[in-house]
Scaffold this motif. Sequence first.
Motif, PDB file in Angstrom:
ATOM      1  N   SER A   1      -6.238  -0.981   2.455  1.00 18.74           N
ATOM      2  CA  SER A   1      -6.328  -1.717   3.719  1.00 18.74           C
ATOM      3  C   SER A   1      -6.018  -3.195   3.582  1.00 18.74           C
ATOM      4  CB  SER A   1      -7.734  -1.566   4.315  1.00 18.74           C
ATOM      5  OG  SER A   1      -8.695  -2.172   3.462  1.00 18.74           O
ATOM      6  N   HIS A   2      -5.949  -3.713   2.364  1.00 16.79           N
ATOM      7  CA  HIS A   2      -5.858  -5.158   2.181  1.00 16.79           C
ATOM      8  C   HIS A   2      -4.642  -5.790   2.847  1.00 16.79           C
ATOM      9  CE1 HIS A   2      -8.743  -5.447  -1.524  1.00 16.79           C
ATOM     10  NE2 HIS A   2      -9.359  -5.185  -0.393  1.00 16.79           N
ATOM     11  N   GLN A   3      -3.518  -5.067   2.887  1.00 22.62           N
ATOM     12  CA  GLN A   3      -2.325  -5.666   3.493  1.00 22.62           C
ATOM     13  C   GLN A   3      -2.457  -5.809   5.006  1.00 22.62           C
ATOM     14  OE1 GLN A   3       1.267  -3.176   3.603  1.00 22.62           O
ATOM     15  NE2 GLN A   3       0.025  -1.471   2.833  1.00 22.62           N
ATOM     16  N   PHE A   4      -3.462  -5.169   5.593  1.00 29.80           N
ATOM     17  CA  PHE A   4      -3.686  -5.265   7.034  1.00 29.80           C
ATOM     18  C   PHE A   4      -4.997  -5.975   7.377  1.00 29.80           C
ATOM     19  CE2 PHE A   4      -1.547  -1.237   6.006  1.00 29.80           C
ATOM     20  CZ  PHE A   4      -0.331  -1.444   6.638  1.00 29.80           C
ATOM     21  N   CYS A   5      -5.794  -6.305   6.366  1.00 31.56           N
ATOM     22  CA  CYS A   5      -7.157  -6.808   6.619  1.00 31.56           C
ATOM     23  C   CYS A   5      -7.196  -8.333   6.631  1.00 31.56           C
ATOM     24  CB  CYS A   5      -8.116  -6.276   5.554  1.00 31.56           C
ATOM     25  SG  CYS A   5      -9.821  -6.834   5.802  1.00 31.56           S
ATOM     26  N   TYR A   6      -7.366  -8.892   7.806  1.00 31.00           N
ATOM     27  CA  TYR A   6      -7.422 -10.343   7.970  1.00 31.00           C
ATOM     28  C   TYR A   6      -8.572 -10.944   7.158  1.00 31.00           C
ATOM     29  CZ  TYR A   6      -8.168 -14.852  10.302  1.00 31.00           C
ATOM     30  OH  TYR A   6      -8.347 -16.185  10.565  1.00 31.00           O
TER      31      TYR A   6
END
Length: 342
Positions: free
Chosen positions: A218-223
């Motif tokens: 999820s890190h690439q989408f997690c603000y």
Amino acid sequence: MAKKGILLVNLGSPKSTAVNDVKEYLDEFLMDERVIDYRWIFRALLVRGIILNTRPAKSAEAYKTVWTDEGSPLIVITEKIQKKLQKLVDVPVEIGMRYAEPSIETGIRKLTEKGVTEIVLFPLYPQYAMSTTETVIEKAEEVRKAKFPDVKINYIQPFYNRDIYIECLAESIKEKLPENFDALQFSYHGVPERHIYKTDPTKTCNLNDCCSRESNPSHQFCYRHQCFDVTNSVIKKLGLPKEKVMVTFQSRLGKDKWMEPYTDETLESIGKKGIKNLAIVCPAFVSDCLETLEEISVEGKEQFLHGGGENFHYIPCLNDEDRWIEVVKTLCEEKLNEFYLV
């Protein structure tokens, strides 16, 4: 042969500090379904039934405190970035704003009038969020399909973890950091917690424990993760002890649960905990704007001093620093080169 161009996209600003102009701007901004993600009828009831009947006058007064003779700080700074970048690249550079003018459509049209058919579009947000990067891309695609179907757009992705950006940000902070400070506060624009889950196609995000993991799908989408990643990278680069650094989130709206801890509550309380000399930086922004110049450096300072603090030092955004322009140039040229590889 296709002609290439660059479009720099920032948030936007009212065209003046008049209440009606601020109201018009807030209507477009807050009615965006990626900013307030309610069903249209409930969003309209909230925005047009409540917020726009109370907030524009107050916001207009806030804008007056930061407005310059040249106009809105955010617009003026973005124009300065454009002009400096234009001197470094051999393709046309224009700007567009997600809300109000100059709009994304205006920016694309100016480029096409110069013969451009392939555009590198740069959303000027380091981290990915539904209410920033995503809404810019969705709006640009809507405009392209409706008005410029023959134009190709290559989007620059969030650059929060790029070494050239971290080096640039760290050096900028280092130069402006006072010698004696008890804490360095990283204040990021907040988002509702539900936005984090809605923008995670992997469905692996858990705000309770995954942001601190070295890796997670999820890190690439997690603000939220990306904010902490920027902070950790910068303090490592500067060699700062973690105990002297804190991360908070500002600018919440409404009664929904937003990411914590909150910047305003932190500023009101840390003076009583022995932090008398505070430096604060806002790395969710690359250009100073209402949220930094008024909310942090004016209101935030008052909150800190009222809560027992003594010395408050706001560290400006990257704005049009030459080293930041070099980063912009590098990121744009990478995408321009991708056109040649297709």
